[in-house]
Design an enzyme around this catalytic site. Structure first.
Site, PDB file in Angstrom:
ATOM      1  N   CYS A 234      68.726  82.182  77.540  1.00 17.50           N
ATOM      2  CA  CYS A 234      67.901  82.405  78.729  1.00 17.50           C
ATOM      3  C   CYS A 234      68.408  81.572  79.904  1.00 17.50           C
ATOM      4  O   CYS A 234      68.085  80.386  80.019  1.00 17.50           O
ATOM      5  CB  CYS A 234      66.435  82.070  78.419  1.00 17.50           C
ATOM      6  SG  CYS A 234      65.336  82.441  79.796  1.00 17.50           S
TER       7      CYS A 234
ATOM      8  N   CYS B 152      65.715  80.266  82.231  1.00 18.16           N
ATOM      9  CA  CYS B 152      64.939  79.151  81.648  1.00 18.16           C
ATOM     10  C   CYS B 152      65.755  77.863  81.647  1.00 18.16           C
ATOM     11  O   CYS B 152      65.252  76.793  81.976  1.00 18.16           O
ATOM     12  CB  CYS B 152      64.565  79.451  80.197  1.00 18.16           C
ATOM     13  SG  CYS B 152      63.898  81.081  79.929  1.00 18.16           S
ATOM     14  N   ASP B 153      67.007  77.939  81.232  1.00 21.15           N
ATOM     15  CA  ASP B 153      67.759  76.726  80.913  1.00 21.15           C
ATOM     16  C   ASP B 153      68.910  76.419  81.869  1.00 21.15           C
ATOM     17  O   ASP B 153      69.519  75.355  81.770  1.00 21.15           O
ATOM     18  CB  ASP B 153      68.308  76.829  79.471  1.00 21.15           C
ATOM     19  CG  ASP B 153      67.167  76.833  78.450  1.00 21.15           C
ATOM     20  OD1 ASP B 153      66.088  76.286  78.773  1.00 21.15           O
ATOM     21  OD2 ASP B 153      67.338  77.398  77.366  1.00 21.15           O
TER      22      ASP B 153
HETATM   23  C1  LIG Z   1      65.864  79.582  73.992  1.00 17.48           C
HETATM   24  C2  LIG Z   1      64.765  80.080  74.895  1.00 17.48           C
HETATM   25  C3  LIG Z   1      64.278  79.241  75.893  1.00 17.48           C
HETATM   26  C4  LIG Z   1      63.273  79.702  76.723  1.00 17.48           C
HETATM   27  N1  LIG Z   1      62.812  78.866  77.691  1.00 17.48           N
HETATM   28  C5  LIG Z   1      61.841  79.285  78.527  1.00 17.48           C
HETATM   29  C6  LIG Z   1      61.338  78.439  79.558  1.00 17.48           C
HETATM   30  O1  LIG Z   1      61.805  77.291  79.718  1.00 17.48           O
HETATM   31  N2  LIG Z   1      60.368  78.929  80.359  1.00 17.48           N
HETATM   32  C7  LIG Z   1      59.865  80.200  80.225  1.00 17.48           C
HETATM   33  O2  LIG Z   1      58.972  80.580  80.982  1.00 17.48           O
HETATM   34  N3  LIG Z   1      60.318  81.032  79.271  1.00 17.48           N
HETATM   35  C8  LIG Z   1      61.290  80.605  78.407  1.00 17.48           C
HETATM   36  N4  LIG Z   1      61.772  81.450  77.459  1.00 17.48           N
HETATM   37  C9  LIG Z   1      61.231  82.822  77.385  1.00 17.48           C
HETATM   38  C10 LIG Z   1      59.864  82.788  76.692  1.00 17.48           C
HETATM   39  O3  LIG Z   1      59.997  82.110  75.468  1.00 17.48           O
HETATM   40  C11 LIG Z   1      59.342  84.198  76.469  1.00 17.48           C
HETATM   41  O4  LIG Z   1      59.325  84.902  77.680  1.00 17.48           O
HETATM   42  C12 LIG Z   1      57.928  84.162  75.901  1.00 17.48           C
HETATM   43  O5  LIG Z   1      57.885  83.376  74.725  1.00 17.48           O
HETATM   44  C13 LIG Z   1      57.409  85.559  75.584  1.00 17.48           C
HETATM   45  O6  LIG Z   1      56.149  85.420  75.055  1.00 17.48           O
HETATM   46  P1  LIG Z   1      55.470  86.543  74.165  1.00 17.48           P
HETATM   47  O7  LIG Z   1      54.109  86.045  73.891  1.00 17.48           O
HETATM   48  O8  LIG Z   1      55.620  87.852  74.799  1.00 17.48           O
HETATM   49  O9  LIG Z   1      56.326  86.641  72.819  1.00 17.48           O
HETATM   50  P2  LIG Z   1      57.090  85.645  71.877  1.00 17.48           P
HETATM   51  O10 LIG Z   1      57.112  84.250  72.357  1.00 17.48           O
HETATM   52  O11 LIG Z   1      58.379  86.322  71.598  1.00 17.48           O
HETATM   53  O12 LIG Z   1      56.190  85.668  70.558  1.00 17.48           O
HETATM   54  C14 LIG Z   1      56.111  86.802  69.764  1.00 17.48           C
HETATM   55  C15 LIG Z   1      55.165  86.519  68.630  1.00 17.48           C
HETATM   56  O13 LIG Z   1      54.929  87.716  67.902  1.00 17.48           O
HETATM   57  C16 LIG Z   1      54.950  87.431  66.517  1.00 17.48           C
HETATM   58  N5  LIG Z   1      55.231  88.695  65.821  1.00 17.48           N
HETATM   59  C17 LIG Z   1      56.322  89.501  65.916  1.00 17.48           C
HETATM   60  N6  LIG Z   1      56.181  90.576  65.117  1.00 17.48           N
HETATM   61  C18 LIG Z   1      54.961  90.445  64.504  1.00 17.48           C
HETATM   62  C19 LIG Z   1      54.229  91.220  63.570  1.00 17.48           C
HETATM   63  N7  LIG Z   1      54.703  92.370  63.084  1.00 17.48           N
HETATM   64  N8  LIG Z   1      53.020  90.769  63.149  1.00 17.48           N
HETATM   65  C20 LIG Z   1      52.508  89.608  63.637  1.00 17.48           C
HETATM   66  N9  LIG Z   1      53.139  88.841  64.542  1.00 17.48           N
HETATM   67  C21 LIG Z   1      54.359  89.260  64.960  1.00 17.48           C
HETATM   68  C22 LIG Z   1      55.986  86.344  66.375  1.00 17.48           C
HETATM   69  O14 LIG Z   1      55.798  85.621  65.160  1.00 17.48           O
HETATM   70  C23 LIG Z   1      55.672  85.505  67.608  1.00 17.48           C
HETATM   71  O15 LIG Z   1      54.632  84.613  67.322  1.00 17.48           O
HETATM   72  C24 LIG Z   1      62.758  81.020  76.582  1.00 17.48           C
HETATM   73  C25 LIG Z   1      63.237  81.854  75.566  1.00 17.48           C
HETATM   74  C26 LIG Z   1      64.226  81.398  74.722  1.00 17.48           C
HETATM   75  C27 LIG Z   1      64.732  82.296  73.623  1.00 17.48           C
END
Ligand SMILES: Cc1cc2nc3c(=O)[nH]c(=O)nc-3n(C[C@H](O)[C@H](O)[C@H](O)COP(=O)(O)OP(=O)(O)OC[C@H]3O[C@@H](n4cnc5c(N)ncnc54)[C@H](O)[C@@H]3O)c2cc1C
Length: 317
Positions: free
Chosen positions: A141, A144-145
């Site tokens: 990302c 992000c980083d």
């Molecule tokens: C290395 C890295 C660094 C990042 N740093 C930043 C940052 O500094 N600032 C920022 O704003 N964003 C950052 N991001 C981006 C950020 O993490 C994502 O945009 C955010 O986490 C998305 O949130 P979400 O709730 O949509 O899903 P996610 O965080 O992807 O969570 C998905 C969830 O769904 C669950 N899940 C999946 N399938 C199933 C299923 N079938 N049944 C039940 N549960 C399920 C998983 O276990 C997980 O808990 C970063 C991403 C990465 C990879």
């Protein structure tokens, strides 16, 4: 329908910022939400050490701590957080119908409203050295980083529009950016290719792949290989950004919910409504453009409000 099957007013699938924010709002609206965490409790942010751009943390915060705080906030208002994975769904297509969800292949629950917040998983190259240095200079990302590498030399792998956009983003803050493209052409649109070509501190190496990420605790360089000549070279740098795409976690919804060609759920403009009544989608699972914790949290809030209105219109809330 058997009375022994648990009936849930609001089921939230996924425990990232979208899921927990939806849970906070749903719980405070007396919707008794139940949230299943999936295999990655806390979601993608648990894989990163520093989150500097989420409002409210002036000193920044590490990802796992932030997600534990979001969970605690959701639980404070009565959200039941359960470990478990949704493994199959049978959604109702009628207004007010019960949606059937199987958890861990054995438990079946019925939900009146469902908020899908299963996120997307960043793709990596799969090299052992890359996996070892994730969080130590390897990131998926740039937005992000990238800031942590300002003024430094970095590389980015990828050839699509996102890679090109992230490469130019990095070029604005880093000293030199090397873009590694596996083929002899870029997949990015012509407009994006022009932007890349016109960025003076951005060099594109075509036909080039990462052979190894160098460094013990942190990234110190890359060994790259030209896949036509076989020639190898080492590049000294401190950050490697992998921009080869994400896979939305939507396999179990195929055939029931509308998705785009890469599997992102499609929601109706300015809402979190999917094509089925009572089924809402929030966070990265429906957003391939922004992919940030704050935007995921924002749409989690929207999903809870949409679900509450849906129940209100049905007279069940
Ligand atoms: C290395 C890295 C660094 C990042 N740093 C930043 C940052 O500094 N600032 C920022 O704003 N964003 C950052 N991001 C981006 C950020 O993490 C994502 O945009 C955010 O986490 C998305 O949130 P979400 O709730 O949509 O899903 P996610 O965080 O992807 O969570 C998905 C969830 O769904 C669950 N899940 C999946 N399938 C199933 C299923 N079938 N049944 C039940 N549960 C399920 C998983 O276990 C997980 O808990 C970063 C991403 C990465 C990879």
């Amino acid at each position: 329908m058997s009375d022994t099957i648990e009936k849930i007013k609001c089921l939230i699938i996924g425990s990232g910022p979208a899921g927990y924010t939806a849970a906070i709002y749903a719980a405070r609206a007396d919707m008794n939400p139940i949230l299943y965490t999936g295999l990655e409790p806390g979601g993608q942010l648990t894989t990163t050490t520093e989150v500097d751009n989420f409002p409210g943390y002036p000193e920044g915060i590490d990802g796992p701590t932030m997600m534990m705080q979001l969970q605690a906030q959701a639980e404070r208002f009565g959200t039941q957080v359960r470990i478990g994975m949704a493994t199959a769904v049978e959604f109702s297509t009628v207004e007010g119908g019960w949606h059937k969800v199987t958890i861990d292949n054995n438990k079946v629950v019925l939900a009146h409203t469902i908020i899908i917040s299963t996120g997307a998983t960043a793709k990596y190259l799969g090299l052992p050295s890359e996996q070892r240095l994730r969080g130590g200079g390897v990131s998926a990302c740039a937005v992000c980083d990238g800031f942590f590498y300002r003024g430094q030399d970095v590389a980015i792998v990828g050839a699509g529009d996102t890679a090109a956009e992230e490469a130019t983003y990095l070029a604005n803050i880093c000293k030199n950016v090397t873009m590694l493209v596996r083929k002899d052409v870029m997949r990015a649109s012509k407009a994006m290719q022009h932007r890349v070509q016109n960025t003076p501190n951005l060099t594109v190496l075509y036909n080039t792949e990462v052979d190894e990420v160098l460094g013990d605790q942190v990234v110190e360089g890359l060994r790259v290989v030209n896949n036509v000549s076989g020639e190898k070279q080492e590049i000294a740098l401190t950050g490697l950004f992998v921009a080869i795409g994400h896979k939305p976690n939507t396999d179990i919804f195929k055939g029931q919910l509308e998705m785009d060609e890469t599997g992102y759920l499609i929601t109706q403009p300015k809402t979190t409504k999917t094509n089925l009544p009572g089924v809402f989608a929030a966070g990265d699972v429906q957003d391939k453009d922004y992919r940030q914790a704050i935007t995921a949290a924002g749409s989690g809030c929207m999903a809870a409000l949409d679900a509450e209105r849906y129940l209100g219109e049905l007279g069940s809330h």
